[in-house]
Design a protein around this motif. Sequence first.
Motif, mmCIF file in Angstrom:
data_model
loop_
_atom_site.group_PDB
_atom_site.id
_atom_site.type_symbol
_atom_site.label_atom_id
_atom_site.label_comp_id
_atom_site.label_asym_id
_atom_site.label_seq_id
_atom_site.Cartn_x
_atom_site.Cartn_y
_atom_site.Cartn_z
ATOM 1 N N HIS A 230 37.693 25.481 -16.850
ATOM 2 C CA HIS A 230 37.300 25.153 -18.202
ATOM 3 C C HIS A 230 37.370 23.660 -18.523
ATOM 4 C CE1 HIS A 230 34.096 28.474 -16.522
ATOM 5 N NE2 HIS A 230 35.633 29.715 -17.613
ATOM 6 N N ASN A 231 36.407 22.917 -18.101
ATOM 7 C CA ASN A 231 36.714 21.631 -19.054
ATOM 8 C C ASN A 231 38.258 21.002 -18.807
ATOM 9 O OD1 ASN A 231 34.572 21.712 -20.552
ATOM 10 N ND2 ASN A 231 35.846 23.186 -22.577
ATOM 11 N N VAL A 232 38.234 20.887 -17.136
ATOM 12 C CA VAL A 232 39.436 19.651 -16.481
ATOM 13 C C VAL A 232 38.715 19.414 -15.611
ATOM 14 C CG1 VAL A 232 41.847 21.314 -14.634
ATOM 15 C CG2 VAL A 232 41.323 22.517 -17.139
ATOM 16 N N PRO A 233 39.703 18.133 -15.678
ATOM 17 C CA PRO A 233 38.331 16.874 -14.420
ATOM 18 C C PRO A 233 38.956 18.071 -13.312
ATOM 19 C CG PRO A 233 40.343 16.338 -15.557
ATOM 20 C CD PRO A 233 40.610 17.653 -16.519
ATOM 21 N N LYS A 234 38.035 17.870 -12.711
ATOM 22 C CA LYS A 234 37.502 18.438 -11.031
ATOM 23 C C LYS A 234 38.865 18.498 -10.381
ATOM 24 C CE LYS A 234 32.930 18.968 -9.080
ATOM 25 N NZ LYS A 234 31.452 17.877 -9.325
ATOM 26 N N ALA A 235 39.632 17.367 -9.974
ATOM 27 C CA ALA A 235 40.577 16.657 -9.372
ATOM 28 C C ALA A 235 41.771 17.632 -9.606
ATOM 29 C CB ALA A 235 40.681 15.351 -9.383
ATOM 30 N N LEU A 236 42.106 17.471 -10.559
ATOM 31 C CA LEU A 236 42.987 18.479 -11.270
ATOM 32 C C LEU A 236 43.035 19.938 -11.288
ATOM 33 C CD1 LEU A 236 46.051 18.778 -13.109
ATOM 34 C CD2 LEU A 236 44.675 18.738 -15.023
ATOM 35 N N ASN A 237 41.280 20.512 -11.025
ATOM 36 C CA ASN A 237 41.763 21.834 -10.573
ATOM 37 C C ASN A 237 41.819 22.455 -9.245
ATOM 38 O OD1 ASN A 237 41.330 23.601 -13.071
ATOM 39 N ND2 ASN A 237 38.685 22.718 -12.353
ATOM 40 N N ALA A 296 51.005 14.024 -7.610
ATOM 41 C CA ALA A 296 49.928 14.508 -7.553
ATOM 42 C C ALA A 296 48.789 14.956 -8.763
ATOM 43 C CB ALA A 296 49.952 15.993 -5.938
ATOM 44 N N ILE A 297 49.917 16.133 -9.074
ATOM 45 C CA ILE A 297 48.976 16.802 -10.675
ATOM 46 C C ILE A 297 48.923 15.527 -11.727
ATOM 47 C CG2 ILE A 297 49.978 18.307 -12.230
ATOM 48 C CD1 ILE A 297 51.217 19.911 -10.479
ATOM 49 N N ILE A 298 49.936 14.911 -11.736
ATOM 50 C CA ILE A 298 49.502 13.424 -13.060
ATOM 51 C C ILE A 298 48.954 12.667 -12.430
ATOM 52 C CG2 ILE A 298 50.981 11.429 -13.744
ATOM 53 C CD1 ILE A 298 54.088 12.848 -13.303
ATOM 54 N N GLN A 299 48.689 12.498 -11.274
ATOM 55 C CA GLN A 299 47.710 11.057 -10.730
ATOM 56 C C GLN A 299 45.745 12.094 -10.993
ATOM 57 O OE1 GLN A 299 48.978 8.345 -7.860
ATOM 58 N NE2 GLN A 299 50.295 10.253 -7.681
ATOM 59 N N ALA A 300 46.624 13.257 -10.659
ATOM 60 C CA ALA A 300 45.001 14.490 -10.528
ATOM 61 C C ALA A 300 44.167 14.321 -12.647
ATOM 62 C CB ALA A 300 44.682 15.580 -10.115
ATOM 63 N N SER A 301 45.490 14.292 -13.027
ATOM 64 C CA SER A 301 45.351 14.740 -14.580
ATOM 65 C C SER A 301 44.967 12.809 -15.760
ATOM 66 C CB SER A 301 46.872 15.163 -15.683
ATOM 67 O OG SER A 301 46.830 15.397 -16.694
ATOM 68 N N ASP A 302 45.527 11.911 -14.744
ATOM 69 C CA ASP A 302 44.782 10.549 -15.465
ATOM 70 C C ASP A 302 43.657 10.254 -14.918
ATOM 71 O OD1 ASP A 302 47.369 10.744 -17.168
ATOM 72 O OD2 ASP A 302 48.281 8.988 -15.192
ATOM 73 N N GLY A 303 43.433 11.188 -13.722
ATOM 74 C CA GLY A 303 41.665 10.244 -12.445
ATOM 75 C C GLY A 303 42.510 8.571 -12.382
ATOM 76 N N ALA A 304 43.344 8.834 -12.009
ATOM 77 C CA ALA A 304 44.076 7.291 -11.832
ATOM 78 C C ALA A 304 44.589 8.027 -10.475
ATOM 79 C CB ALA A 304 43.714 6.510 -12.903
ATOM 80 N N SER A 305 45.204 6.210 -9.818
ATOM 81 C CA SER A 305 46.192 6.570 -9.057
ATOM 82 C C SER A 305 47.329 5.456 -9.753
ATOM 83 C CB SER A 305 46.616 6.075 -7.944
ATOM 84 O OG SER A 305 45.251 6.452 -6.696
#
Length: 307
Positions: A230-237, A296-305
């Motif tokens: 819940h409330n987690v960026p889609k990419a990170l999930n 991959a986790i960090i970039q998904a969390s940031d929402g940026a490469s």
Amino acid sequence: MTIQGNLVNGEQRELGALGTKVGAVSFGCWRFTGSDVQADTALIEHALDLGMNLVDTADVYGLDWGGSGFGANETALGDVLRGTPSLRDRMVLATKVGIVPGVPYVSDPAYLVQATEASLQRLGTDHVDLLQVHRPDPFTHPSLVAEALAGLCERGLVRSVGVSNHTPAQVRTLAAHLAQRGLSLATSQPEFSALRLNAMRDGSFDICMELGVTPMAWSPLSGGRLATGHNVPKALNAVLRQLASREGVSPAVIAVAFVLAHPARLVAVVGSQNPERLTELARARTVHLDRTDVYAIIQASDGASLP
Ligand SMILES: NC(=O)c1ccc[n+]([C@@H]2O[C@H](COP(=O)([O-])OP(=O)(O)OC[C@H]3O[C@@H](n4cnc5c(N)ncnc54)[C@H](OP(=O)(O)O)[C@@H]3O)[C@@H](O)[C@H]2O)c1
């Protein structure tokens, strides 16, 4: 060849210079609000059996999260220890003082001493293994904080000292004042998780590696969000789910393993009060995550490469 080597380190950590060994995954008592001493005892025993021997509480726990007030969670843990005294020797007992509702932060030396004595009373023990200053009080000079902590150590009420939610500069300054009294800072506890990466970037872990301080990460699942999604960026999930499926564990286990991958050798303070989930989370110590995975986790969390 280390590019794809496993970064997750599930070995026991040493608490600062003291050498006390604690599990890489530890048990947090913020949500330990139960009033059934038998169930509470079973839960603590279960955590200890899993190697979660560092038990982290605070005098203020119980004020929120369904608790019955300031000191309530320490009292509940104390009831467990009064009922089964042998558990005390199995745990590295950590508490925190310095939050005063309505103020909100007090590190005045007389207060720190009085608050620690009150914690010991509630916990039913003659000493804690780790006393942490819960939040910095910038209106107390760090030399006075160090003096109070040193006094508590000299009296044998406290075996080692740490801080929580302190900036790297505050950690350095307090550590310097403790050193003048022959004491080292054992731990520093910031928030850190795949959703809250600041401590990795603001110097919080660097100062720990510089000074030999053991970092403890609070809310490694961001309060459960990384477990539920819940409330987690889609990419990170998506990344957590994909790694979970590869490793044969849940996304929550991957999130805790991510915390254990940092070379500062963090202790992840998990907050689940559910025995099955604790068993599951302990598996984080044996998960394999390499550099590609953590980035991959960090970039998904940031929402940026990353550049
Ligand atoms: N120093 C500080 O300022 C500070 C601040 C906050 C916390 N802390 C420390 O950090 C500890 C952990 O904090 P936290 O409770 O926020 O940690 P967390 O491990 O990030 O979150 C735990 C919460 O997630 C829930 N959850 C939902 N699904 C889960 C799953 N599949 N697996 C595991 N948990 C799941 C748990 O519920 P269930 O119980 O139902 O499993 C629990 O409510 C605290 O107990 C405290 O010791 C320190």
